[in-house]
Design an enzyme around this catalytic site. Structure first.
Site: not given
Length: 181
Positions: A72, A132
């Site tokens: 991420k 994200y």
């Protein structure tokens, strides 16, 4: 971009290198070639936005197991968050150790979270938003989690947790050896 490796191998804080003029600034926030040059996973399968109405809201700690592990890249685009990662790699010398960093709309920092790391954060301001970029699709069958308040992890959150999902409160605690109780 400036890549600053944390004490957890493969996890980076990424600072911008803004080019400023009278209008403000311009900066690259992601570059596949630069990520690859640092040994980071540059794949982006999904982009997610998280809005947190209340200061103190806590999300996580989440991770995905093989075959759908995910890296991420987290950035706070409004307000501020305290972002925490936990090393879940069983053979790592830093297994179950964590690092926390403040991400804010003002500091423009990002946090790169490698595969097999649990991730969570706490909103430090009302109305905070986190963006994200995720390398793998969300796969519920391989999802795992850690309790944000697990004494075996010893994470010191900056604020009392005022909002936590039922799911995030229900993860099992670890024992002092890192095994689920």
């Amino acid at each position: 971009m400036q890549f600053i490796e944390t004490k957890l191998k493969g996890a980076y804080v990424i600072d911008l290198e803004p080019r400023s003029d009278h209008r403000g600034f311009f900066a690259r926030t992601f570059c596949q070639q630069e990520f690859e040059a640092h040994g980071l996973n540059p794949a982006v399968a999904q982009c997610n936005l998280s809005f947190n109405a209340k200061k103190g809201t806590l999300r996580g700690l989440h991770y995905q197991r093989p075959p759908a592990t995910e890296a991420k890249l987290i950035r706070c685009i409004r307000g501020a968050i305290y972002d925490v990662i936990v090393d879940m790699r069983p053979d790592s010398p830093t297994y179950l150790q964590h690092v926390g960093v403040e991400l804010s709309a003002d500091n423009h920092r990002a946090f790169y979270v490698p595969d097999l790391f649990a991730h969570g954060y706490q909103a430090l301001e009302d109305g905070s938003e986190a963006l994200y970029q995720v390398s793998e699709f969300y796969t519920p069958g391989v999802e795992g989690g850690l309790r944000y308040d697990d004494p075996a992890l010893g994470i010191e959150w900056p604020l009392p947790a005022v909002e936590v999902s039922e799911k995030d409160q229900s993860w099992s605690l670890l024992t002092s050896e890192g095994v689920r109780s």
